[in-house]
Design an enzyme around this catalytic site. Structure first.
Site, PDB file in Angstrom:
ATOM      1  N   PHE A  18     -54.265 -21.963  22.213  1.00 28.98           N
ATOM      2  CA  PHE A  18     -55.069 -23.033  21.627  1.00 28.98           C
ATOM      3  C   PHE A  18     -55.560 -22.705  20.216  1.00 28.98           C
ATOM      4  O   PHE A  18     -56.681 -23.058  19.841  1.00 28.98           O
ATOM      5  CB  PHE A  18     -56.251 -23.389  22.545  1.00 28.98           C
ATOM      6  CG  PHE A  18     -55.937 -23.217  23.999  1.00 28.98           C
ATOM      7  CD1 PHE A  18     -54.855 -23.873  24.562  1.00 28.98           C
ATOM      8  CD2 PHE A  18     -56.659 -22.357  24.802  1.00 28.98           C
ATOM      9  CE1 PHE A  18     -54.512 -23.694  25.896  1.00 28.98           C
ATOM     10  CE2 PHE A  18     -56.328 -22.171  26.136  1.00 28.98           C
ATOM     11  CZ  PHE A  18     -55.251 -22.843  26.686  1.00 28.98           C
ATOM     12  N   CYS A  19     -54.726 -22.005  19.445  1.00 29.44           N
ATOM     13  CA  CYS A  19     -55.069 -21.626  18.064  1.00 29.44           C
ATOM     14  C   CYS A  19     -56.328 -20.770  18.016  1.00 29.44           C
ATOM     15  O   CYS A  19     -57.064 -20.787  17.035  1.00 29.44           O
ATOM     16  CB  CYS A  19     -55.237 -22.857  17.169  1.00 29.44           C
ATOM     17  SG  CYS A  19     -53.741 -23.831  16.975  1.00 29.44           S
ATOM     18  N   ASN A  20     -56.581 -20.016  19.099  1.00 27.25           N
ATOM     19  CA  ASN A  20     -57.749 -19.140  19.161  1.00 27.25           C
ATOM     20  C   ASN A  20     -57.291 -17.781  19.696  1.00 27.25           C
ATOM     21  O   ASN A  20     -57.559 -17.431  20.848  1.00 27.25           O
ATOM     22  CB  ASN A  20     -58.825 -19.744  20.069  1.00 27.25           C
ATOM     23  CG  ASN A  20     -60.141 -18.995  20.016  1.00 27.25           C
ATOM     24  OD1 ASN A  20     -60.184 -17.787  19.789  1.00 27.25           O
ATOM     25  ND2 ASN A  20     -61.232 -19.709  20.228  1.00 27.25           N
TER      26      ASN A  20
END
Length: 479
Positions: free
Chosen positions: A403-405
């Protein structure tokens, strides 16, 4: 003893028990009526939408109101002063004022700079912040990649980049470490703290108290509000972060491609852009080799705004005002608490848990974003890509990956710095995902994320729990 979140009951009985356990949910019944009139496509098509953190859903009336506005007026580029352009300028400025009103931000203190999205707003800060070798960029492990990316601007100017840890399993900030890092900053230097108001990985709501605590030590504060504002009230009359990036489609679904940077005027004045563009200057000369930037928001809105989309932002904000952000918050909190309890209660026949949740397993100071993985009776994770494939077939929209984290994912999944270092050694320009999977052996490289929002209902979460229960007593290989 009967579970408060008993997924084993038939749907109607389970919902009745849910309402008894959460009587405040009844105050949000208007959202069921809204779903039946403005979001009919969900139930008509049998969709279970559980991806609100990636993007919200729009009401039919939002699209109609915007369409009617466009077909009933003539609008031109707001950079001109003809009648069509002035009509558009009025709507742009009205939208700007409504954004400030929605967040209770005083126009004497805050400026709204329209951007393409939250990432565009973050880049504006990163490329223009006055980092120096004496300064610091401090951010938490739990951040979106667009916040992580600012470290490249900071390092390019010689600033020190430091990551403050979050602590598994609840994934909350290590407050002692963060306070220590804040105290290490050189007085008078340009120091920037960045953290999310709500994690897009674990759903944790990080304390807004850190805004004042950091500012009291001389830091500027960038508060990533993208995952927070769709279901929580951000009162900028109470809290005063220096920079607030956000994307409007995450709040109300339509339009996409429009975000904003809300910036305190003194903080905006600190930013020095590395270039100029059409629309950002008052005067530019080729032969004179000089230019003068506009003041305020105009200096940060490159080229021509997506001006036809901007009136839809005001329409969307008025839609949320009509529903009530506190009503949305109450509904999401109630549903999240039941879903967490139901997922945590799922077991294989041998008693081992089917689900591992990353982040808090209760609803205290957390939002409606839940990341998890499924594990078989032998303790082996079930590939999240398989879960997504099965969810797709069942008409359930969720998300998988990190999740782009990456920081939140690495800590939650137990991937160590040593493992990561060994994986990246020898990689030339790119590391293929499959190579990375082999490198970390039997650990998951991602998770399953479900997220609740504006018109989520009990039927959505009940169907998801039933879907997950379908993996019980199946080995990872069988799945």
């Amino acid at each position: 003893m009967t579970l408060r979140a008993d997924h084993r009951l038939p749907p109607a009985e389970a919902q009745a028990g849910f309402v008894r356990a959460h009587p405040e949910f009844e105050t949000t019944s208007g959202l069921d009526e809204l779903r039946a009139t403005e979001y009919t496509r969900l139930d008509r098509d049998g969709n279970v939408f559980l991806d609100y953190t990636a993007g919200g859903l729009y009401a039919e009336s939002q699209v109609r109101a915007h369409s009617e506005l466009l077909v009933s007026h003539v609008f031109g580029n707001p950079h001109s002063t003809n009648p069509a352009s002035m009509a558009m300028t009025e709507l742009v400025e009205r939208t700007r004022a409504h954004v400030l009103e929605f967040f209770n931000a005083s126009p004497d203190e805050y400026v709204v700079c329209f951007t393409q999205n939250a990432s565009g707003a973050l880049r504006l800060v990163g490329e223009a912040y006055p980092f120096t070798p004496a300064g610091r960029y401090l951010l938490t492990f739990d951040n979106h990649n667009s916040v992580n990316g600012i470290r490249e601007f900071a390092r390019g100017k010689g600033a020190t980049v430091t990551y403050a840890p979050v602590i598994p399993p609840d994934m909350r900030i290590d407050e002692d470490r963060l306070a220590g890092y804040l105290d290490e900053a050189e007085t008078g230097a340009s120091n920037l703290l960045a953290y999310p108001a709500q994690s897009n990985f674990s759903g944790v709501r990080h304390s807004l108290e850190w805004i004042e605590r950091a500012q009291a030590r001389g830091w500027d504060v960038l508060l990533d509000a993208a995952a927070f504002v769709p279901t929580n009230r951000l009162d900028l009359g109470r809290w005063h972060p220096d920079y607030v990036p956000l994307s409007f489609y995450k709040i109300f679904g339509y339009p996409t491609g429009v975000g904003a940077l809300l910036a305190r005027k003194p903080a905006l004045a600190k930013l020095h852009r590395p270039w100029f563009a059409g629309g950002t200057i008052t005067v530019a000369s080729v032969q004179g080799d000089r230019y003068y930037m506009q003041e305020g928001a105009g200096a940060f809105e490159d080229g021509t705004l997506d001006y036809l989309a901007l009136p839809a932002v005001e329409i969307g904000l008025r839609h949320i005002d009509g529903v009530g952000i506190d009503t949305i918050h109450t509904r999401v909190q109630c549903l999240t608490e039941w879903l967490l309890e139901a997922l945590a209660s799922l077991r294989h026949a041998n008693g081992k848990p089917l689900v591992r949740i990353y982040g808090p397993v209760d609803a205290t100071e957390r939002g409606g974003t839940i990341s998890l993985n499924l594990y078989d009776p032998n303790g082996h994770f079930i590939d999240h890509r398989v879960v997504e494939e099965r969810a797709n077939a069942a008409g359930i929209s969720l998300r998988t990956g990190c999740f782009c984290n990456p920081g939140g994912g690495e800590l939650a999944l137990g991937i160590s710095a040593e493992e990561l270092a060994s994986c990246f050694v020898g990689a030339h320009e790119r590391l293929a995902l499959e190579e990375f999977r082999r490198c970390i052996d039997d650990k998951s490289t991602g998770a399953v994320r479900v997220s609740l929002g504006l018109v989520s209902n009990f039927a959505d979460i009940y169907r998801f729990v039933e879907f997950v229960r379908g993996f019980a007593d199946r080995t990872a290989a069988d799945a």
